[in-house]
Design a protein around this motif. Structure first.
Motif, mmCIF file in Angstrom:
data_model
loop_
_atom_site.group_PDB
_atom_site.id
_atom_site.type_symbol
_atom_site.label_atom_id
_atom_site.label_comp_id
_atom_site.label_asym_id
_atom_site.label_seq_id
_atom_site.Cartn_x
_atom_site.Cartn_y
_atom_site.Cartn_z
ATOM 1 N N ARG A 63 0.837 -1.215 0.000
ATOM 2 C CA ARG A 63 0.000 0.000 0.000
ATOM 3 C C ARG A 63 0.869 1.261 0.000
ATOM 4 O O ARG A 63 0.538 2.263 -0.633
ATOM 5 N N ASP A 89 4.412 -8.773 -11.299
ATOM 6 C CA ASP A 89 4.748 -9.846 -10.358
ATOM 7 C C ASP A 89 6.246 -9.881 -10.097
ATOM 8 O O ASP A 89 7.054 -9.742 -11.016
ATOM 9 N N GLU A 100 1.250 -15.054 -13.288
ATOM 10 C CA GLU A 100 0.654 -14.315 -12.157
ATOM 11 C C GLU A 100 0.398 -12.852 -12.540
ATOM 12 O O GLU A 100 -0.613 -12.270 -12.133
HETATM 13 C C1 COA Z 1 -3.407 -13.597 -6.582
HETATM 14 C C2 COA Z 1 -2.011 -14.072 -6.870
HETATM 15 C C3 COA Z 1 -1.719 -13.909 -8.365
HETATM 16 C C4 COA Z 1 -1.002 -13.220 -6.077
HETATM 17 O O1 COA Z 1 0.307 -13.554 -6.374
HETATM 18 P P1 COA Z 1 1.383 -13.889 -5.229
HETATM 19 O O2 COA Z 1 2.682 -14.246 -5.892
HETATM 20 O O3 COA Z 1 0.780 -14.836 -4.269
HETATM 21 O O4 COA Z 1 1.602 -12.565 -4.447
HETATM 22 P P2 COA Z 1 2.117 -11.137 -4.942
HETATM 23 O O5 COA Z 1 2.808 -10.545 -3.802
HETATM 24 O O6 COA Z 1 2.838 -11.159 -6.233
HETATM 25 O O7 COA Z 1 0.756 -10.362 -5.196
HETATM 26 C C5 COA Z 1 -0.114 -10.147 -4.141
HETATM 27 C C6 COA Z 1 -0.940 -8.955 -4.486
HETATM 28 O O8 COA Z 1 -1.670 -9.192 -5.667
HETATM 29 C C7 COA Z 1 -2.843 -8.406 -5.618
HETATM 30 N N1 COA Z 1 -3.973 -9.268 -5.922
HETATM 31 C C8 COA Z 1 -4.430 -10.302 -5.188
HETATM 32 N N2 COA Z 1 -5.498 -10.833 -5.776
HETATM 33 C C9 COA Z 1 -5.727 -10.128 -6.899
HETATM 34 C C10 COA Z 1 -6.698 -10.191 -7.910
HETATM 35 N N3 COA Z 1 -7.682 -11.098 -7.874
HETATM 36 N N4 COA Z 1 -6.639 -9.293 -8.919
HETATM 37 C C11 COA Z 1 -5.665 -8.362 -8.963
HETATM 38 N N5 COA Z 1 -4.705 -8.243 -8.011
HETATM 39 C C12 COA Z 1 -4.741 -9.120 -6.999
HETATM 40 C C13 COA Z 1 -2.966 -7.847 -4.196
HETATM 41 O O9 COA Z 1 -2.579 -6.507 -4.210
HETATM 42 C C14 COA Z 1 -1.969 -8.684 -3.431
HETATM 43 O O10 COA Z 1 -1.325 -8.029 -2.368
HETATM 44 P P3 COA Z 1 -2.154 -7.591 -1.047
HETATM 45 O O11 COA Z 1 -3.034 -8.741 -0.690
HETATM 46 O O12 COA Z 1 -1.089 -7.315 -0.035
HETATM 47 O O13 COA Z 1 -2.921 -6.374 -1.501
HETATM 48 C C15 COA Z 1 -1.808 -15.570 -6.486
HETATM 49 O O14 COA Z 1 -1.866 -15.697 -5.079
HETATM 50 C C16 COA Z 1 -2.830 -16.478 -7.067
HETATM 51 O O15 COA Z 1 -3.890 -16.705 -6.507
HETATM 52 N N6 COA Z 1 -2.513 -17.102 -8.222
HETATM 53 C C17 COA Z 1 -3.363 -18.071 -8.825
HETATM 54 C C18 COA Z 1 -4.003 -17.556 -10.106
HETATM 55 C C19 COA Z 1 -2.985 -17.355 -11.135
HETATM 56 O O16 COA Z 1 -1.983 -16.722 -10.932
HETATM 57 N N7 COA Z 1 -3.231 -17.897 -12.322
HETATM 58 C C20 COA Z 1 -2.334 -17.738 -13.403
HETATM 59 C C21 COA Z 1 -3.103 -18.074 -14.632
HETATM 60 S S1 COA Z 1 -2.554 -17.237 -16.033
#
Ligand code: COA
Length: 248
Positions: A75, A133, A177
């Motif tokens: 944030r 990411d 991601e």
């Molecule tokens: C949501 C996701 C992408 C986050 O990635 P991560 O590597 O775990 O974590 P990161 O630190 O890079 O990103 C986290 C941030 O992403 C953002 N985020 C989470 N969900 C989100 C969504 N649905 N849409 C957009 N941004 C999102 C948030 O800001 C989060 O941080 P916060 O919770 O502190 O606000 C991951 O947890 C996930 O669920 N992946 C599965 C779906 C996916 O990636 N599919 C790929 C298919 S192409």
């Protein structure tokens, strides 16, 4: 053109502050992965500027300190990036699926890992969507390939030097991601890791993601999405943006 591997990225030398070097590296390579209308900022979790506990969110208030710090750093990075668009005092709430709720007229994306958070924002009239990411460069080991990658991706990885495979696997993972974060605010859709195919150009530092999820294809009226990356020895960063219709 963006170099895929930044030779000047941080390296390990006794006495150096890796975190400070990684922050500097991200501040240098990050903005170059996006068009100039975007603003990007980097924030360390251990910065004294980080406000704890985070805003009024029951789950976050119960969370362990590391989760509070990464959330707050994300944030704080977003607030800095927004200030570069002359937007101040914005509260970025948590959406129904963890997606950040940006102020009206703003799009953005947040990522955090291993002590560093990065956020990118833009005005919606200039950029339709953003995805970002950050991962430790060798995060994705071979045991995860089947659950994350499609046969063509696995074939591409198998042809790489063994010492480089974790790096390029992490890159494909990051690309997916960042696509998920790019598309979610526009479609509200879940996309599985096998519902996207990534091809990487190591020469140009670009990748192309082909979306295989029918509802996302329909809602965004396209199947192919371009991205850029920077792969350093410590961190890998992937960046995607969508231009408003008619501009790309
Ligand atoms: C949501 C996701 C992408 C986050 O990635 P991560 O590597 O775990 O974590 P990161 O630190 O890079 O990103 C986290 C941030 O992403 C953002 N985020 C989470 N969900 C989100 C969504 N649905 N849409 C957009 N941004 C999102 C948030 O800001 C989060 O941080 P916060 O919770 O502190 O606000 C991951 O947890 C996930 O669920 N992946 C599965 C779906 C996916 O990636 N599919 C790929 C298919 S192409």
């Amino acid at each position: 053109m963006h170099p895929p591997i930044n030779k000047a990225a941080p390296s390990h030398h006794a006495g150096e502050d890796d975190m400070a070097l990684s922050q500097q590296w991200l501040e240098r390579v990050g903005p170059a992965l996006f068009p100039p209308q975007c603003a990007l900022a980097v924030q360390r979790y251990d910065s004294p500027d980080i406000l704890l506990p985070p805003p009024n969110d029951a789950a976050l208030n119960r969370a362990i300190e590391k989760r509070q710090r990464e959330f707050s750093a994300g944030r704080a990075a977003a607030a800095t990036a927004l200030s570069r668009l002359d937007v101040s005092d914005a509260v970025i709430a948590v959406g129904e699926n963890r997606n950040p709720r940006w102020p009206d007229g703003i799009v953005g994306s947040i990522t955090h890992t291993a002590g560093l958070a990065v956020a990118v924002v833009a005005r919606q009239e200039k950029i339709l969507g953003l995805g970002l990411d950050l991962e430790p460069t060798e995060a994705v080991k071979e045991a995860l390939w089947e659950s994350l990658f499609n046969p063509t991706e696995i074939k591409w990885l198998s042809e790489k030097n063994r010492e480089q495979q974790a790096r390029w696997a992490t890159l494909i993972f990051c690309a997916k991601e960042s696509f998920y974060k790019l598309q979610y605010p526009l479609t509200g859709q879940w996309v599985g890791f096998h519902e996207a195919d990534v091809t990487v150009s190591l020469e140009t530092g670009e990748f192309l993601l082909t979306c295989l999820q029918p509802l996302v294809i329909e809602k965004l009226s396209r199947t192919r999405f371009a991205g850029r990356f920077a792969s350093g020895p410590i961190f890998t960063l992937t960046a995607m943006h969508l231009e408003p219709a008619g501009k790309s």
